[in-house]
Design a protein around this motif. Structure first.
Motif, short mmCIF file in Angstrom:
data_model
loop_
_atom_site.label_atom_id
_atom_site.label_comp_id
_atom_site.label_asym_id
_atom_site.label_seq_id
_atom_site.Cartn_x
_atom_site.Cartn_y
_atom_site.Cartn_z
N GLY A 171 0.91 -1.30 -0.15
CA GLY A 171 -0.31 -0.12 -0.21
C GLY A 171 0.44 1.28 0.16
N THR A 172 1.40 1.46 0.97
CA THR A 172 2.73 2.50 0.59
C THR A 172 3.30 2.67 -0.69
N GLY A 173 3.92 1.93 -1.06
CA GLY A 173 4.67 1.82 -2.35
C GLY A 173 3.94 1.55 -3.40
N LEU A 174 3.58 1.54 -3.54
CA LEU A 174 1.92 1.70 -4.55
C LEU A 174 1.51 3.36 -4.61
N GLY A 175 0.96 2.99 -3.31
CA GLY A 175 0.46 4.70 -2.88
C GLY A 175 1.36 5.80 -3.06
N VAL A 176 2.44 5.84 -2.68
CA VAL A 176 2.78 7.14 -2.34
C VAL A 176 3.60 6.92 -4.01
N PHE A 177 4.28 5.67 -4.77
CA PHE A 177 4.64 6.08 -6.53
C PHE A 177 3.75 7.05 -6.89
N ALA A 178 2.42 6.53 -6.90
CA ALA A 178 1.01 6.79 -7.89
C ALA A 178 0.64 8.38 -6.93
N SER A 179 0.86 8.80 -5.79
CA SER A 179 1.10 10.21 -5.15
C SER A 179 1.97 10.90 -6.15
N ALA A 180 3.19 10.37 -6.17
CA ALA A 180 4.66 11.66 -6.70
C ALA A 180 4.06 11.62 -8.18
N MET A 181 3.89 10.65 -8.42
CA MET A 181 3.11 10.38 -10.23
C MET A 181 2.75 11.77 -10.95
N VAL A 182 1.66 11.62 -9.94
CA VAL A 182 0.71 12.68 -10.51
C VAL A 182 0.70 14.29 -9.73
N ALA A 183 1.33 13.60 -8.76
CA ALA A 183 1.63 15.49 -8.05
C ALA A 183 3.26 15.70 -9.15
#
Lengths: 306, 328
Positions: free
Chosen positions: A92-104
């Motif tokens: 959850g942390t790996g995917l969630g943070v990666f996705a957030s960073a990319m959109v950000a």
């Protein structure tokens, strides 16, 4: 006295001395209020259950034993729940943070023509919550109920985290990106080679937020997967113990014993609950002080600019 | 007249007209899509995710106007008009639920702000940096514990036999016999408020401490030369210094006025304190999941979101009128 003087510091007058003394006393009281419940639970978890029932246990175990922990770690269900807890936290942390960073990253680019639209679409959802039932029905339609992915996908990107990362990337000097573009770097290269490495402090903060959220979550287990023991988590197991002790009054009434190498050791719901509380809390309490400087910065960014 | 124009000029005019059109038209859109396809590739999948998980469920609000039967298909449902809302607002239990929700929310809001600001000011006044660090680190700790853990700690501390709260109160002679804190409905709001403060006061103070570091230190020095006392410096420099942050946080929190919390109440609730513990979220859960009355639960949830929106915009408008910082 020397220690107190050191804490109070150099004083400038009677008023200051009174103020500082009250202040420091108050702070010490606060520390006691914060720490006592945790130390008390730690003591119960390391104390023989039959002895705990006698009462009067405070912050030190009276009759030391590790049997409560042995009992907790002997239960296959708890080991399984531990594995799921770790898995959901890591994935959850790996995917969630990666996705957030990319959109950000994309909404931090001044030239991106959908920047405003995407930002607004995300921010609106902070205040527009469809509510429990529509969300439940959607997850049912998507076949997420009864699956591990219900812990990961519906809450993949947190808007607050997204805004925090965006603010940080926006604060980076644009010239770095410009010179990379001159060298022919595309957006992917700029994201992976420049934005991500420079955003490590904020990524650390957000990872901590997401990891704590994942680790501490029990409600989605309760709503979606309560009938599937293989997908239970530590927090949910603890919640079940807590609920059962709350309703039964929680004492030695339903204790049970097991013989261990000739010696009879007893556990009670109270001692099991204490040991489980320590087990689920220790990982976080060990980690957060080291990330302190990061999350103070991250929180400020999100709060002021969000 | 166009025939009299020479072809070069016509071409120019055509280009100019299309250039103007292209600014906003579909062609501009597709050109940008092509130019920025990498950025699109990075964001659009998550935009689709957002649409599915956050916007499609809003369509579920239709259920609030239906007599939704899970066995039937979506288009075979019977319409109920405003019946669900009528039932909700005509229901005495719903008023108790609203009372509990608002009471706990307001208690948490006021206590939360007051304690966080007070703690930030007191921490800011500590002279020994190492001591300040230690106190701060310890004060954040409960924020990282789950509500499941905190609820366990709270019920241990409040236990009838041997709970620390009863022990202290008995020793001080404030009470004669132990109180069953979680068994008396009237105490519930206070217990939730206190638990919430215990869990989040340290964390909530971070943002104010950060705002205090932005205050110009020369102001303090000047005040000291003018003979201002410690309390005066706090009242006239520190508090005005954190006001903008306070206003923004207040507006954001007023938007969550019906969000009185769910986990703490759910975990500490029992049959004895239920009348003061049950709030809107628990009501939705009870009707929706346990009794499978999807329509009524959706109506209650929808009511909550709409009220929150009104409060958020209202607070923002008022802040705008007063010339304060605002959210948007």
């Amino acid at each position: 006295m020397g220690v107190i003087r050191k804490i109070v510091g150099k004083r400038r007058g009677v008023d200051d001395l009174i103020f500082d003394t009250i202040n420091v006393t108050f702070m010490l009281l606060l520390v006691v209020v914060m720490l006592y419940p945790m130390l008390n639970t730690l003591a119960i978890s390391l104390n023989e259950a039959t002895d705990t029932v006698r009462g009067g246990l405070h912050i030190l175990p009276r009759s030391f034993t590790t049997y409560n922990y042995a009992h907790v770690f002997n239960e296959a269900q708890i080991i399984q729940a531990g594995i799921i807890s770790v898995l959901r936290t890591v994935v959850g942390t790996g995917l969630g943070v990666f996705a957030s960073a990319m959109v950000a990253y994309t909404i931090s680019r001044p030239h991106f023509f959908l920047k405003k639209f995407i930002t607004l679409a995300f921010v609106l959802t902070m205040y527009m919550n469809a509510g429990l039932i529509p969300t439940y029905l959607l997850n049912r339609e998507l076949g997420l109920i009864g699956s591990f992915w219900v812990y990961i996908i519906p809450g993949l990107i947190g808007v607050f985290n997204l805004i925090v990362i965006r603010s940080f990337i926006e604060g980076l000097p644009e010239t770095i990106f410009e010179s990379a573009r001159m060298d022919g770097a595309g957006e992917f290269v700029q994201f992976f080679r420049i934005a991500l490495p420079l955003a490590v402090p904020v990524i650390a903060t957000v990872s901590l937020f997401v990891a704590v959220g994942q680790w501490n979550q029990w409600f989605d287990v309760f709503i979606y997967n309560s009938s599937i023991p293989e997908l239970s988590t530590l927090q949910y197991e603890l919640m079940k113990v807590l609920q059962s002790t709350n309703t039964s009054g929680g004492s030695a009434a339903d204790s049970f014993s097991r013989s261990l190498g000739g010696q009879v050791e007893v556990v009670t719901p109270q001692s099991i609950r204490a040991a489980m509380t320590v087990v689920v809390s220790i990982p976080i309490i060990m980690v957060y002080p080291f990330l302190q400087k990061y999350f103070v910065k991250g929180l400020t960014l999100g709060g002021v600019k969000g | 007249m166009s025939q009299s124009m020479n072809p070069v000029e016509a071409e120019k005019e055509y280009k100019a007209r299309n250039k103007y059109k292209a600014k906003r038209g579909l062609r501009y859109f597709f050109r940008k899509c092509k130019e920025q396809k990498e950025l699109l590739f990075m964001s659009v999948p998550f935009l689709i995710w957002l649409f599915i998980f956050k916007y499609i469920p809003l369509g579920g609000w239709v259920m609030a106007f239906q007599d939704f039967k899970p066995a039937k298909g979506f288009f075979e449902q019977e319409w109920a008009g405003l019946d669900n809302f009528r039932f909700l607002f005509g229901n005495e239990r719903f008023f108790e639920i609203m009372r509990n929700t608002l009471a706990m929310s307001i208690i948490n809001l006021v206590l939360g702000f007051v304690t966080a600001i007070a703690l930030a000011i007191l921490l800011n006044e500590l002279r020994n940096i190492a001591f300040k660090r230690i106190v701060q680190t310890i004060s954040y700790m409960p924020h990282f514990l789950s509500w499941v853990v905190v609820a366990g700690l709270v019920s241990t501390a409040l236990a009838m036999e041997d709970g620390i709260v009863n022990t202290i109160l008995l020793h001080l002679g404030i009470i004669d016999s132990p109180i069953m804190w979680l068994g008396v409905a009237h105490y519930f709001w206070g217990i939730i408020g206190a638990s919430d403060v215990w869990k989040s006061v340290g964390w909530n103070s971070i943002i104010y401490l950060a705002a205090m570091t932005m205050i110009n230190q020369e102001q303090y020095e000047a005040a000291e030369i003018d003979g201002a006392k410690r309390i005066q410096r706090i009242l006239y420099i520190t508090l005005p210094g954190i006001k903008p942050v306070f206003v923004i946080l207040l507006i954001m929190n007023i938007g969550y006025i019906l969000e009185s919390g769910f986990e703490a109440q759910y975990l500490l609730m029992n049959s004895m304190n239920m009348d003061y513990a049950e709030n809107l979220d628990i009501y939705v859960l009870r009707y929706g999941i346990s009794m499978a009355d999807f329509s009524l639960a959706t109506a209650a949830g929808m009511f909550k979101t709409i009220i929150s929106f009104i409060f958020l915009f209202g607070a923002n408008k008022i802040a705008e009128k007063l010339g304060e910082a605002r959210l948007f």
